[in-house]
Design a protein around this motif. Sequence first.
Motif, mmCIF file in Angstrom:
data_model
loop_
_atom_site.group_PDB
_atom_site.id
_atom_site.type_symbol
_atom_site.label_atom_id
_atom_site.label_comp_id
_atom_site.label_asym_id
_atom_site.label_seq_id
_atom_site.Cartn_x
_atom_site.Cartn_y
_atom_site.Cartn_z
ATOM 1 N N HIS A 210 19.224 20.896 -20.507
ATOM 2 C CA HIS A 210 18.991 19.811 -19.669
ATOM 3 C C HIS A 210 18.631 19.978 -18.280
ATOM 4 C CE1 HIS A 210 20.533 15.943 -17.422
ATOM 5 N NE2 HIS A 210 19.343 15.727 -17.497
ATOM 6 N N MET A 211 17.628 19.640 -17.697
ATOM 7 C CA MET A 211 17.337 20.073 -16.442
ATOM 8 C C MET A 211 17.382 18.840 -15.370
ATOM 9 S SD MET A 211 16.860 23.307 -16.931
ATOM 10 C CE MET A 211 16.338 23.662 -15.129
ATOM 11 N N ALA A 212 17.875 19.152 -14.220
ATOM 12 C CA ALA A 212 18.016 17.953 -13.299
ATOM 13 C C ALA A 212 16.519 17.750 -12.725
ATOM 14 C CB ALA A 212 18.954 18.606 -12.269
ATOM 15 N N ASP A 213 15.685 18.579 -12.536
ATOM 16 C CA ASP A 213 14.351 18.387 -11.789
ATOM 17 C C ASP A 213 13.371 19.013 -12.733
ATOM 18 O OD1 ASP A 213 15.534 17.430 -9.520
ATOM 19 O OD2 ASP A 213 16.057 19.594 -8.938
ATOM 20 N N ILE A 214 12.033 18.629 -12.550
ATOM 21 C CA ILE A 214 10.824 19.056 -13.083
ATOM 22 C C ILE A 214 10.395 20.060 -12.222
ATOM 23 C CG2 ILE A 214 8.514 18.477 -13.844
ATOM 24 C CD1 ILE A 214 9.549 15.797 -14.721
ATOM 25 N N LEU A 215 10.228 21.420 -12.573
ATOM 26 C CA LEU A 215 9.653 22.317 -11.701
ATOM 27 C C LEU A 215 8.470 22.666 -11.839
ATOM 28 C CD1 LEU A 215 12.969 24.637 -12.526
ATOM 29 C CD2 LEU A 215 12.713 22.945 -10.778
ATOM 30 N N THR A 216 7.750 23.119 -10.756
ATOM 31 C CA THR A 216 6.170 23.699 -10.569
ATOM 32 C C THR A 216 6.394 25.245 -10.385
ATOM 33 O OG1 THR A 216 6.313 23.080 -8.227
ATOM 34 C CG2 THR A 216 5.456 21.512 -10.098
ATOM 35 N N GLN A 217 7.638 25.573 -9.928
ATOM 36 C CA GLN A 217 7.596 27.216 -9.588
ATOM 37 C C GLN A 217 9.159 27.430 -10.008
ATOM 38 O OE1 GLN A 217 6.479 27.817 -5.391
ATOM 39 N NE2 GLN A 217 4.728 28.494 -6.088
ATOM 40 N N PHE A 218 9.282 28.725 -10.538
ATOM 41 C CA PHE A 218 10.757 28.790 -10.950
ATOM 42 C C PHE A 218 10.740 30.295 -11.299
ATOM 43 C CE2 PHE A 218 7.962 27.257 -14.313
ATOM 44 C CZ PHE A 218 8.234 28.239 -15.378
ATOM 45 N N GLY A 219 12.108 30.723 -11.067
ATOM 46 C CA GLY A 219 12.411 32.236 -11.462
ATOM 47 C C GLY A 219 13.741 31.910 -12.502
ATOM 48 N N SER A 220 14.580 32.843 -13.013
ATOM 49 C CA SER A 220 15.482 32.685 -13.966
ATOM 50 C C SER A 220 16.779 33.347 -13.614
ATOM 51 C CB SER A 220 15.192 32.755 -15.265
ATOM 52 O OG SER A 220 14.941 34.129 -15.557
ATOM 53 N N ILE A 221 17.967 32.869 -14.010
ATOM 54 C CA ILE A 221 18.956 33.706 -14.171
ATOM 55 C C ILE A 221 19.450 33.811 -15.595
ATOM 56 C CG2 ILE A 221 21.470 33.626 -13.244
ATOM 57 C CD1 ILE A 221 20.842 31.649 -10.913
ATOM 58 N N ILE A 222 19.872 35.133 -15.600
ATOM 59 C CA ILE A 222 20.122 35.466 -17.245
ATOM 60 C C ILE A 222 21.490 36.274 -17.156
ATOM 61 C CG2 ILE A 222 17.716 35.432 -17.955
ATOM 62 C CD1 ILE A 222 17.880 38.532 -18.115
ATOM 63 N N GLY A 223 22.022 36.411 -18.465
ATOM 64 C CA GLY A 223 23.388 37.240 -18.730
ATOM 65 C C GLY A 223 23.625 37.075 -20.118
ATOM 66 N N ASN A 224 24.771 37.767 -20.473
ATOM 67 C CA ASN A 224 25.234 37.445 -21.827
ATOM 68 C C ASN A 224 26.547 37.579 -21.724
ATOM 69 O OD1 ASN A 224 24.369 38.407 -24.858
ATOM 70 N ND2 ASN A 224 26.021 39.833 -24.360
ATOM 71 N N VAL A 225 27.281 36.399 -22.461
ATOM 72 C CA VAL A 225 28.705 35.934 -22.444
ATOM 73 C C VAL A 225 29.219 36.685 -23.571
ATOM 74 C CG1 VAL A 225 30.290 34.260 -22.165
ATOM 75 C CG2 VAL A 225 28.218 33.946 -21.226
ATOM 76 N N SER A 226 30.511 37.275 -23.450
ATOM 77 C CA SER A 226 31.175 38.028 -24.519
ATOM 78 C C SER A 226 32.689 38.226 -24.383
ATOM 79 C CB SER A 226 30.840 39.196 -24.728
ATOM 80 O OG SER A 226 31.197 40.244 -23.662
ATOM 81 N N ASN A 227 33.250 38.260 -25.514
ATOM 82 C CA ASN A 227 34.663 38.680 -25.771
ATOM 83 C C ASN A 227 35.076 39.417 -27.107
ATOM 84 O OD1 ASN A 227 37.621 38.328 -26.700
ATOM 85 N ND2 ASN A 227 37.735 37.678 -24.229
#
Length: 321
Positions: A210-227
């Motif tokens: 779910h996105m709050a806004d419709i974007l025309t330009q964007f980058g990203s934040i990535i990661g890996n969650v673990s235990n």
Amino acid sequence: MRNTTIAFRSVIIAIGAIAAIMIYLGGCGGGGGVSASTGTLKLAITDKASDDFKNVVVCVKEIRVVPAGHETASDDDPALPVLARFTPKEGTFDIMALQFIQTPLGEVVLPAGTYSQIRLVLYPNPKGNQAPVNYLTLNSDTGTKIPLTTPSGQQSGLKVRGPIEVKAGVINAFMIDFDPNTAVVKTGNGNNNGNNNEYILKPTGIRLIHMADILTQFGSIIGNVSNALQNWSSATVSIKRRGAINDTTPIASGQIFATYTSGKWQAPFSAFVPPSDPNDLTSGYKAFINANGFVLYSSATVPVVQGQARDLGQIVLVPQQ
């Protein structure tokens, strides 16, 4: 394959080669338009790059929305609204071509409320020697179309888990994200065309964001969650702006689900957000990860550059004491 993979995407309704299909439901409060008791659900699709695959092509027949409580309903159940139907030509998507690009799938007016799934019903691969419609090609062999096995994809559909909250009187934008590194699983030890080797498309690598806004330009934040010691099952990832704007409501959010691989329970994530203001050094985003039984994770504030991924690396969840 890389372990950190893309799981969240932004929504852009205006671009993409596939025309959006509108199907309005009769009897939904306003009878076709948005009313005080209905909202509009918009859906788009995107994907990330892969180390191994050149093309991953799926042929979508129709998309259905599943209201909460109807998870066991068949795809032809009238209680499951149809968001879009496609001809084979319209519904053919090479998801490997969609990195930092979004293709609209459709929209529908729905009664406000909670929906638990999006179902992607696929066209079947033809039998015999005909070319498959659901297939992949490898970077090492781009000329060979390897059929994708899609269990239940032609009957009950690929089930992409929500939840989806449709709010009344507004457009609710969601993104289907394919992560080929986890959605496509190779089984067997044969060669690419042998009976002992097949590639299976699994819904565990397909996520709904779910996105709050419709974007025309964007980058990203990535990661890996673990235990490595404790199964965290699922977690909610939320991204909030920090700097000139300090959000209380996330600009992007969604659930990730743990799988046991490489000796630990883990899941990748990514959030697509507008780029940070290059003229404001305090502009950025914080990632929050909430899993039952674990301490809330909060990242440092990080900037995001247009068309680039900011990697938070391995995020190890800490059990609550």
